[in-house]
Scaffold this active site. Structure first.
Site, PDB file in Angstrom:
ATOM      1  N   GLU A   1       0.821  -1.197   0.000  1.00  0.00           N
ATOM      2  CA  GLU A   1       0.000   0.000   0.000  1.00  0.00           C
ATOM      3  C   GLU A   1       0.856   1.248   0.000  1.00  0.00           C
ATOM      4  O   GLU A   1       1.953   1.267   0.564  1.00  0.00           O
ATOM      5  CB  GLU A   1      -0.922   0.004   1.224  1.00  0.00           C
TER       6      GLU A   1
ATOM      7  N   CYS B   1      -0.692   5.854  10.787  1.00  0.00           N
ATOM      8  CA  CYS B   1       0.602   5.271  11.114  1.00  0.00           C
ATOM      9  C   CYS B   1       0.457   4.001  11.943  1.00  0.00           C
ATOM     10  O   CYS B   1      -0.243   3.967  12.945  1.00  0.00           O
ATOM     11  CB  CYS B   1       1.435   6.295  11.881  1.00  0.00           C
TER      12      CYS B   1
END
Length: 372
Positions: free
Chosen positions: A91, A345
């Protein structure tokens, strides 16, 4: 044998040299492929006749494809699920910023709209950080330099990319050769990204940090520190056992001496683990002789993969105040982007059983601007 990506720079240069073809044609080929992603090799104009059969037999314009594109409700974050030639998925995340918002040094900021791309360097990761979903995958394989560059190519069709951060899936310095080659392609023609706009994040691979300074001077370095003392670091980052904190700090001190650049320190805030006032003072004392920007990152939930909890906003703010007020260390708090699409994150993980994405890497602010 599988065809290679045309963006695998060392491979195509070697093939062209062996065939007696001038390498100055390579950036022209890249430029055409970027502008015409579904092209056939015969459509590329003005190449020597010997180049066409070589390209057909050895290379593909792109070895990866965009499987899906998901936009966040925040309207500034886009996640790309990219399928590689071997069937694996990685990704990449586009984060858009308006630099006219906010102030810098008390003055209104100049600039305008621009985008940062968060790139993956591996499928999975060997580091096994307990707060990061990618570590739950284990390590699958390294990406080639071409597969790394192709993430930029795919993203450039959706947004004008100015900054690149290697903060996606994998430990970039564990795929060192491909990383360096990809960065050299990105900073050359036709991409021409500025080295000042590229950041590589690492858990602290000491020997590779030393080598990186010589191979790519002036590159932004971000270190995933996440704890101010070695024992806590080892508890949450098993790989830290191989990179003792004292040796790592000595390496960073030498890196900074040679580069004369700020170092970014990534610090994930885990409730009751590394977010107490004593930890802030320990971190301040560890970093007070460095020129750094500390980036405090609120922990992102990753389902059943972790027993950690998110630090309270009050704790994070207090931590920041100690670093700023007592130790005069520039400290930011990461504003999460793309959590609703698992684009924040530490949430990056690809479920190989059903080939569907369940996460990605995300970022807060335009990190390269913090080095100014």
């Amino acid at each position: 044998m599988a065809l290679r990506s045309v963006f695998d720079a060392s491979q195509i240069r070697t093939e062209f040299e062996n065939a007696g073809i001038n390498s100055h044609f390579i950036p022209l080929i890249w430029k055409y492929v970027i502008q015409n992603p579904n092209c056939e090799w015969d459509e590329v104009p003005s190449l020597p006749s010997s180049a066409y059969p070589l390209l057909r037999s050895k290379f593909k314009p792109s070895t990866s494809t965009v499987h899906s594109v998901i936009d966040s409700s925040d309207e500034v974050t886009t996640k790309l699920l990219i399928k590689l030639q071997n069937g694996a998925f990685v990704e990449a995340v586009i984060m858009r910023y308006d630099t006219r918002l906010g102030k810098y040094g008390g003055q209104p900021r100049s600039g305008g709209l621009r985008s940062t791309l968060c790139i993956s360097s591996q499928v999975g990761c060997k580091m096994g950080c307990k707060f990061c979903a990618t570590g739950s995958m284990g390590f699958k394989n390294n990406l080639s330099s071409g597969e790394i560059v192709e993430q930029l190519v795919h993203a450039s069709h959706l947004s004008q990319i100015r900054n690149v951060v290697f903060m996606g899936m994998g430990e970039p310095l564990n795929n060192y050769t491909a990383l360096v080659e990809a960065i050299r392609v990105m900073t050359g023609s036709p991409f021409r990204l500025s080295l000042k706009r590229i950041t590589v994040s690492t858990v602290g691979i000491i020997h590779a940090i030393k080598k990186l300074q010589n191979d790519i001077p002036n590159l932004n370095l971000a270190v995933s520190l996440h704890a101010p003392v070695q024992d806590i670091r080892c508890q949450i980052m098993p790989a830290a056992r191989a990179f003792p904190l004292e040796r790592l700090m000595d390496t960073l001190r030498e890196y900074q001496k040679n580069s004369q650049q700020k170092i970014f320190i990534e610090y994930i805030m885990l409730d009751g683990v590394n977010d107490e006032e004593q930890h802030a003072h320990q971190l301040g004392k560890l970093l007070e002789t460095f020129e750094v920007v500390v980036n405090l990152i609120p922990f992102n939930p990753i389902g059943t993969l972790s027993h950690f909890s998110t630090s309270s906003e009050q704790k994070v703010t207090k931590f920041q105040k100690i670093l700023r007020g007592t130790y005069s260390i520039r400290t930011t708090i990461r504003k999460q982007m793309g959590q609703d699409i698992s684009g924040a994150c530490g949430q990056l993980v690809v479920n190989q059983s059903d080939k569907r994405s369940t996460g990605s890497a995300g970022l807060l602010t335009d990190i390269e601007d913090l080095s100014l």
